[in-house]
Design a protein around this motif. Structure first.
Motif, mmCIF file in Angstrom:
data_model
loop_
_atom_site.group_PDB
_atom_site.id
_atom_site.type_symbol
_atom_site.label_atom_id
_atom_site.label_comp_id
_atom_site.label_asym_id
_atom_site.label_seq_id
_atom_site.Cartn_x
_atom_site.Cartn_y
_atom_site.Cartn_z
ATOM 1 N N ILE A 1 0.839 -1.199 0.000
ATOM 2 C CA ILE A 1 0.000 0.000 0.000
ATOM 3 C C ILE A 1 0.875 1.251 0.000
ATOM 4 C CG2 ILE A 1 -1.721 1.324 1.299
ATOM 5 C CD1 ILE A 1 -2.704 -1.375 2.453
ATOM 6 N N GLU A 2 1.883 1.240 0.858
ATOM 7 C CA GLU A 2 2.778 2.398 0.948
ATOM 8 C C GLU A 2 3.530 2.607 -0.370
ATOM 9 O OE1 GLU A 2 5.253 4.543 4.434
ATOM 10 O OE2 GLU A 2 5.151 2.364 4.487
ATOM 11 N N ALA A 3 3.926 1.516 -1.005
ATOM 12 C CA ALA A 3 4.609 1.626 -2.294
ATOM 13 C C ALA A 3 3.681 2.219 -3.356
ATOM 14 C CB ALA A 3 5.106 0.253 -2.741
ATOM 15 N N SER A 4 2.406 1.842 -3.322
ATOM 16 C CA SER A 4 1.430 2.355 -4.289
ATOM 17 C C SER A 4 1.239 3.861 -4.122
ATOM 18 C CB SER A 4 0.088 1.645 -4.122
ATOM 19 O OG SER A 4 0.214 0.254 -4.360
ATOM 20 N N VAL A 5 1.151 4.291 -2.876
ATOM 21 C CA VAL A 5 1.003 5.724 -2.615
ATOM 22 C C VAL A 5 2.260 6.470 -3.056
ATOM 23 C CG1 VAL A 5 0.698 7.479 -0.821
ATOM 24 C CG2 VAL A 5 -0.617 5.355 -0.718
ATOM 25 N N GLY A 6 3.436 5.904 -2.748
ATOM 26 C CA GLY A 6 4.686 6.527 -3.153
ATOM 27 C C GLY A 6 4.844 6.591 -4.657
ATOM 28 N N LEU A 7 4.346 5.581 -5.352
ATOM 29 C CA LEU A 7 4.417 5.544 -6.809
ATOM 30 C C LEU A 7 3.575 6.664 -7.416
ATOM 31 C CD1 LEU A 7 5.319 4.105 -9.405
ATOM 32 C CD2 LEU A 7 3.385 2.554 -9.139
ATOM 33 N N THR A 8 2.456 6.974 -6.774
ATOM 34 C CA THR A 8 1.559 8.010 -7.282
ATOM 35 C C THR A 8 2.048 9.413 -6.947
ATOM 36 O OG1 THR A 8 -0.308 6.499 -7.042
ATOM 37 C CG2 THR A 8 -0.824 8.835 -7.285
ATOM 38 N N THR A 9 2.568 9.582 -5.746
ATOM 39 C CA THR A 9 2.966 10.922 -5.298
ATOM 40 C C THR A 9 4.387 11.291 -5.688
ATOM 41 O OG1 THR A 9 3.719 10.063 -3.140
ATOM 42 C CG2 THR A 9 1.400 10.757 -3.323
ATOM 43 N N GLY A 10 5.235 10.284 -5.957
ATOM 44 C CA GLY A 10 6.614 10.569 -6.329
ATOM 45 C C GLY A 10 7.480 11.026 -5.177
ATOM 46 N N LYS A 11 7.059 10.725 -3.959
ATOM 47 C CA LYS A 11 7.808 11.177 -2.780
ATOM 48 C C LYS A 11 9.229 10.597 -2.784
ATOM 49 C CE LYS A 11 7.657 11.064 2.284
ATOM 50 N NZ LYS A 11 6.968 10.522 3.477
ATOM 51 N N ASP A 12 10.201 11.466 -2.455
ATOM 52 C CA ASP A 12 11.618 11.055 -2.322
ATOM 53 C C ASP A 12 12.133 10.338 -3.559
ATOM 54 O OD1 ASP A 12 11.673 12.108 0.276
ATOM 55 O OD2 ASP A 12 10.977 10.214 1.142
ATOM 56 N N GLY A 13 11.736 10.841 -4.722
ATOM 57 C CA GLY A 13 12.246 10.257 -5.964
ATOM 58 C C GLY A 13 11.819 8.815 -6.182
ATOM 59 N N TYR A 14 10.624 8.481 -5.700
ATOM 60 C CA TYR A 14 10.068 7.126 -5.863
ATOM 61 C C TYR A 14 10.923 6.079 -5.165
ATOM 62 C CZ TYR A 14 7.608 9.594 -9.605
ATOM 63 O OH TYR A 14 6.870 10.502 -10.325
#
Length: 314
Positions: free
Chosen positions: A183-196
């Motif tokens: 789930i956290e990876a999915s959110v990070g993939l969408t938001t681009g936080k910290d360069g993915y």
């Protein structure tokens, strides 16, 4: 507590190793693992685009609500006619009502599966509010799979803020679960936080597991690499994913390959891949978005009058 065998099955499903699941030998029907394993195997068939095979696994006279919901989802996915789709949706609505209340004759696990599968169907039908309500969005249901689908629904409507809220709420009551990391990876993939960095690390770690074969994970990492500008590495992941699909990539892999080709020097490759994507998966968001933009361009260009060429005075 789940047996080690069922735990492994859940991990495989979470990571998209669907081909391994459909080839599983089911446990003895008297085993407590039988029904959960059957549910995951049927759901794997649906994920692979084989809804008829999923429905064939389930007895038509079953009383188990989880199995009934899987069969209804399979019928919904398989339906070509609108009437058949509506009938399957109504079945899932009835099951969603049946599990409500403390006197419902269903285990908490059955109730959770019904909510997740009904919510999935409602989301696919475009009934976003109904999907979120069924999944228990914002209600702290303590059903991590329901949270995962809720997050996906929010991300699909461009509400990463609400997706992040669901994720942070889940972190307060669940342990460091593999699904939580996904789930956290999915959110990070969408938001681009910290360069993915989060999704890249997660997918790379899971792909290092020698006992796991998942073209879905390869495609996911390929998408992350595209977003990070690592086009060559992304193409390598996507080619391997296509190989694991037996040379016939799924919609997400083919869409990612189309984008990767468009970032390269050979535009003809991108055109060929897009043609395949639009033919094989006409409902894919990349195809529908491009079609909508093309129609909008034609509409606006029709309203534009090209002025006559200016003529220099003699």
């Amino acid at each position: 507590m789940d047996s080690s065998e069922l735990y492994h099955i859940k991990q495989q499903f979470t990571l998209g190793a669907y081909k391994s699941l459909v080839d599983l030998t089911l446990p003895d029907p008297s085993s407590p693992d039988y029904t959960p394993t059957l549910v995951y195997q049927a759901r794997a068939h649906i994920a692979l685009g084989e809804p008829a095979a999923a429905e064939a696994l389930i007895s038509a006279d079953t009383d188990n609500l989880a199995l009934k919901s899987v069969a209804a989802l399979a019928r919904f996915v398989a339906a070509d006619a609108e009437d058949a789709r509506d009938t399957a949706l109504e079945e899932l609505r009835d099951l969603s009502v049946e599990i409500e209340g403390n006197d419902a004759e269903a285990s908490s696990w059955e109730k959770g599966i019904v909510r997740v599968l009904a919510g999935t169907a409602f989301a696919r039908a475009g009934e976003i509010e109904e999907a979120l309500e069924t999944l228990g969005a914002g209600n702290d249901t303590q059903n991590l799979e329901a949270v995962a689908y809720t997050v996906q629904v929010y991300l699909s409507i461009n509400r990463p803020d609400l997706a992040r809220k669901e994720l942070e709420c889940a972190k307060r009551w669940t342990e460091d679960d593999l699904l939580l990391q996904l789930i956290e990876a999915s959110v990070g993939l969408t938001t681009g936080k910290d360069g993915y960095s989060d999704p890249h690390s997660f997918y790379t770690e899971q792909l290092a597991n020698p006992s796991l074969t998942s073209p879905h994970l390869l495609t996911a990492r390929g998408v992350v690499r595209l977003l990070r500008g690592e086009v060559s590495a992304a193409k390598s992941d996507l080619e391997e994913a296509e190989s694991q699909w037996g040379g016939k990539p799924d919609a997400e892999t083919l869409a990612a390959q189309t984008v990767a080709a468009g970032l390269g020097a050979k535009s003809a490759d991108a055109d060929e891949l897009y043609s395949r994507l639009s033919t094989e998966f006409p409902a894919h968001p990349l195809v529908t978005s491009c079609q909508q933009k093309a129609e909008l361009f034609d509409e606006l260009s029709a309203k534009f009058t090209v002025p006559p060429l200016a003529v220099a005075p003699a």
